[in-house]
Design an enzyme around this catalytic site. Structure first.
Site, PDB file in Angstrom:
ATOM      1  N   GLN A  23       0.796  -1.223   0.000  1.00 23.36           N
ATOM      2  CA  GLN A  23       0.000   0.000   0.000  1.00 23.36           C
ATOM      3  C   GLN A  23       0.833   1.280   0.000  1.00 23.36           C
ATOM      4  O   GLN A  23       0.326   2.347  -0.331  1.00 23.36           O
ATOM      5  CB  GLN A  23      -0.943   0.008   1.204  1.00 23.36           C
ATOM      6  CG  GLN A  23      -1.965  -1.106   1.151  1.00 23.36           C
ATOM      7  CD  GLN A  23      -2.936  -1.045   2.305  1.00 23.36           C
ATOM      8  OE1 GLN A  23      -2.714  -1.678   3.323  1.00 23.36           O
ATOM      9  NE2 GLN A  23      -3.998  -0.282   2.175  1.00 23.36           N
ATOM     10  N   GLU A 169      -5.084  -9.853   9.318  1.00 23.08           N
ATOM     11  CA  GLU A 169      -6.503 -10.104   9.037  1.00 23.08           C
ATOM     12  C   GLU A 169      -6.771 -11.336   8.174  1.00 23.08           C
ATOM     13  O   GLU A 169      -7.336 -11.230   7.077  1.00 23.08           O
ATOM     14  CB  GLU A 169      -7.118  -8.884   8.346  1.00 23.08           C
ATOM     15  CG  GLU A 169      -7.072  -7.625   9.166  1.00 23.08           C
ATOM     16  CD  GLU A 169      -7.857  -6.479   8.533  1.00 23.08           C
ATOM     17  OE1 GLU A 169      -8.296  -6.611   7.373  1.00 23.08           O
ATOM     18  OE2 GLU A 169      -8.049  -5.455   9.205  1.00 23.08           O
ATOM     19  N   ASN A 299      -7.532  -5.070  14.585  1.00 17.34           N
ATOM     20  CA  ASN A 299      -7.840  -3.963  13.686  1.00 17.34           C
ATOM     21  C   ASN A 299      -9.312  -3.629  13.891  1.00 17.34           C
ATOM     22  O   ASN A 299     -10.185  -4.411  13.529  1.00 17.34           O
ATOM     23  CB  ASN A 299      -7.581  -4.356  12.233  1.00 17.34           C
ATOM     24  CG  ASN A 299      -6.093  -4.532  11.954  1.00 17.34           C
ATOM     25  OD1 ASN A 299      -5.258  -4.277  12.822  1.00 17.34           O
ATOM     26  ND2 ASN A 299      -5.759  -4.950  10.752  1.00 17.34           N
ATOM     27  N   GLU A 379      -4.765  -1.473  14.101  1.00 15.55           N
ATOM     28  CA  GLU A 379      -5.329  -0.539  13.118  1.00 15.55           C
ATOM     29  C   GLU A 379      -6.622   0.023  13.673  1.00 15.55           C
ATOM     30  O   GLU A 379      -7.397  -0.682  14.330  1.00 15.55           O
ATOM     31  CB  GLU A 379      -5.675  -1.212  11.781  1.00 15.55           C
ATOM     32  CG  GLU A 379      -4.526  -1.454  10.859  1.00 15.55           C
ATOM     33  CD  GLU A 379      -4.951  -2.072   9.524  1.00 15.55           C
ATOM     34  OE1 GLU A 379      -6.042  -1.724   9.021  1.00 15.55           O
ATOM     35  OE2 GLU A 379      -4.195  -2.902   9.011  1.00 15.55           O
ATOM     36  N   SER A 433      -5.508   2.229  -1.115  1.00 16.79           N
ATOM     37  CA  SER A 433      -6.523   1.579  -0.281  1.00 16.79           C
ATOM     38  C   SER A 433      -7.089   0.357  -0.988  1.00 16.79           C
ATOM     39  O   SER A 433      -8.297   0.214  -1.145  1.00 16.79           O
ATOM     40  CB  SER A 433      -7.621   2.593   0.052  1.00 16.79           C
ATOM     41  OG  SER A 433      -8.166   2.328   1.309  1.00 16.79           O
ATOM     42  N   TRP A 434      -6.218  -0.517  -1.403  1.00 16.40           N
ATOM     43  CA  TRP A 434      -6.595  -1.733  -2.142  1.00 16.40           C
ATOM     44  C   TRP A 434      -7.547  -1.387  -3.281  1.00 16.40           C
ATOM     45  O   TRP A 434      -7.331  -0.410  -3.981  1.00 16.40           O
ATOM     46  CB  TRP A 434      -7.169  -2.799  -1.185  1.00 16.40           C
ATOM     47  CG  TRP A 434      -6.178  -3.129  -0.099  1.00 16.40           C
ATOM     48  CD1 TRP A 434      -6.288  -2.826   1.216  1.00 16.40           C
ATOM     49  CD2 TRP A 434      -4.894  -3.772  -0.234  1.00 16.40           C
ATOM     50  NE1 TRP A 434      -5.171  -3.244   1.913  1.00 16.40           N
ATOM     51  CE2 TRP A 434      -4.306  -3.842   1.042  1.00 16.40           C
ATOM     52  CE3 TRP A 434      -4.171  -4.313  -1.306  1.00 16.40           C
ATOM     53  CZ2 TRP A 434      -3.046  -4.397   1.266  1.00 16.40           C
ATOM     54  CZ3 TRP A 434      -2.922  -4.885  -1.076  1.00 16.40           C
ATOM     55  CH2 TRP A 434      -2.385  -4.923   0.190  1.00 16.40           C
ATOM     56  N   LYS A 440      -9.849   7.180  -1.431  1.00 17.45           N
ATOM     57  CA  LYS A 440     -10.247   6.945  -0.039  1.00 17.45           C
ATOM     58  C   LYS A 440      -9.000   7.140   0.813  1.00 17.45           C
ATOM     59  O   LYS A 440      -8.050   6.365   0.742  1.00 17.45           O
ATOM     60  CB  LYS A 440     -10.756   5.509   0.093  1.00 17.45           C
ATOM     61  CG  LYS A 440     -11.334   5.162   1.452  1.00 17.45           C
ATOM     62  CD  LYS A 440     -11.822   3.713   1.443  1.00 17.45           C
ATOM     63  CE  LYS A 440     -12.662   3.394   2.658  1.00 17.45           C
ATOM     64  NZ  LYS A 440     -13.085   1.978   2.679  1.00 17.45           N
TER      65      LYS A 440
END
Ligand code: BG6
Length: 476
Positions: A23, A169, A299, A379, A433-434, A440
């Site tokens: 990222q 995650e 997260n 997170e 942001s993927w 975003k």
């Protein structure tokens, strides 16, 4: 020699922020880095709907000193980052790329120079392409490949990195990859793969944790879970059963192995309910028993609000178009449960609940049900569209308001005995942001992607700096 025992010597709590390799690093094909699954997906897939990629991302690869300087000036004393597997092992296995090792050595050493505690994640969604093409996390040989990669990182960086996590995650990653179908390789509503993925990710994590202990690395290691604790809409029928089923779907395949070293007791019952099986090996049970983490990374963004299934086929509701869509985030699992949409709760533009109270309830639940483990909030943040002023400065008051509420709830949980010892705001600076691309934004620092990646701290960066200062003043 650095010692974990010294980490919390002078301060009882770490305050910082985080990023992930794909990222923010950029430099996708230089200095020997291998191709990653996300490189391939973003370059070639028609499912890359926002047509963005991480080729340059935030250019952290060349600007890490500037980012760490800003962190230190902002009073932050810990940085969560991830290591790119394909930068260390370009083919996922085999030959090590020394330039990759050198890069992370530079980052870690500079953290230490600036008084920033490095917290390293071994895997944050970015699989080397070679392994992805061999079936990725569905091919259970990957658990051994991951273990080998982890051992290289422990050997190279374990003298200085005292806080580790194996995987970011596993549940949400599996959800996006196998249920939503927005992450490569884009399987849609594939329950079988959804659970097999989680199983293999947890097995890989357990193997790496066991290696960490066997190698006698001084430090703590755990896994990072997206804990949206489950809450049941009061209108629901069979609330207790509903909670059990949804909690298994969202949490238990991660939390039970991570904190208790075994598979959930209800696994067989759930295999029948959700209709799946698990490919496993004879000695997996023993591996899980040796893979308990020293802490849990959480997260925290939202809860999972559910009600009983009413009607309709299994369906996923997701929004990667932001303001361009009115879709709310959720799921319907035929015959079992479905998301409940509470109109009283705020939502971000991507249709996800923004509900800071959940920080408190999730932490309390972990304390009460799992024996009050050491927890780090790895997170927490708020994604928004942002408009800077003429100087590039962003007054992100909305972020500050929500940030403050989350922190208040975290400190309330801490005051009630939750063993939480660190907080990482997501994210250190703006990044990819993927599948949502770059619009975003989560950063405490603005990145001007059109102007040589210029860094401009936002209002929230200064707010956080004051908050941290005040915290230490009142806790000294
Ligand atoms: C977490 C991930 O799930 O949420 C991050 O660990 C991610 O990598 C963050 O960026 C925010 O999600 P998104 O999809 O808005 O970028």
């Amino acid at each position: 020699m650095r010692k974990y025992a010294d980490v919390f010597n002078k301060k009882d709590f770490l305050w910082g922020s985080g990023t992930a390799a794909y990222q923010c690093e950029g430099a996708w094909d230089i200095d020997g880095k291998g191709e990653g699954e996300w490189d391939y997906f973003n370059h070639y897939s028609v499912l890359n709907i926002n047509h963005e990629d991480g080729d340059d991302a935030s250019d952290f690869y060349h600007r890490y000193k500037e980012d760490l300087n800003l962190m230190a000036e902002g009073g932050q004393n810990t940085y969560r980052f991830s290591i790119s597997w394909a930068r260390i092992l370009p083919n996922g296995t085999g030959e090590v790329n020394q330039q990759g090792i050198d890069f992370y050595n530079d980052v870690i050493n500079y953290c230490l120079e600036k008084g920033i505690e490095p917290n390293a994640t071994l895997f944050h969604y970015d699989l080397p392409l070679t392994l992805a093409a061999q079936g990725g996390w569905l091919n259970n040989q990957i658990t051994d490949h991951f273990n080998e990669y982890a051992k290289i990182c422990f050997k190279e960086f374990g003298d200085r990195v005292k806080i580790w996590s194996t995987i970011n995650e596993p549940r949400y990653y599996s959800y996006c990859t196998n249920m939503v179908g927005n992450y490569p390789p884009n399987r849609h509503i594939d329950i079988q793969s959804y659970f097999q993925y989680q199983y293999n990710l947890m097995l890989a994590s357990a193997k790496a944790i066991h290696s960490f202990k066997e190698m006698g690395i001084d430090g703590i290691i755990g896994i990072v879970h997206d804990n949206g604790n489950v809450e049941v809409d009061p209108i629901s029928e069979n609330k207790e059963e509903l909670f059990k089923v949804a909690d298994f779907f969202y949490n238990r395949m991660i939390l039970v192995p991570a904190l208790e070293g075994k598979l959930p007791d209800e696994l067989d019952e759930m295999k029948q309910k959700f209709n799946f099986m698990i490919y496993h090996s004879e000695n997996d049970k023993e591996i899980f028993s040796k893979g308990i983490g020293d802490y849990l990374g959480l997260n925290l963004y939202n809860r999972q609000y559910v009600k009983h299934w009413e009607a309709g086929e299994t369906e996923i509701f997701h929004n990667n178009k932001g303001a361009g869509s009115t879709s709310l985030e959720g799921i319907r699992v035929k015959g079992l449960f479905e998301s409940s949409f509470d109109k009283k709760v705020r939502r971000n533009k991507w249709g996800r609940e923004v509900n800071p109270r959940v920080m408190y309830t999730a932490l309390l639940e972990i304390k009460e049900r799992y024996g009050n483990p050491l927890v780090m909030i790895t997170e927490n943040g708020h994604g928004i569209y942002e408009t800077p002023d003429a100087n590039g400065y962003v007054e992100d008051d909305e972020r500050i308001e929500i940030f403050k509420e989350f922190l208040d709830y975290m400190l309330k949980a801490k005051a009630e005995g939750v063993n939480v010892k660190g907080y990482y705001h997501w994210s250190t600076m703006d990044l990819y942001s993927w599948i949502n691309g770059y619009a975003k934004r989560y950063g405490l620092v603005r990145v001007d992607f059109d102007n040589n990646f210029k860094r401009i701290p936002k209002k929230s960066y200064y707010w956080y700096k004051d908050f941290i200062n005040q915290y230490y003043q009142s806790h000294s």
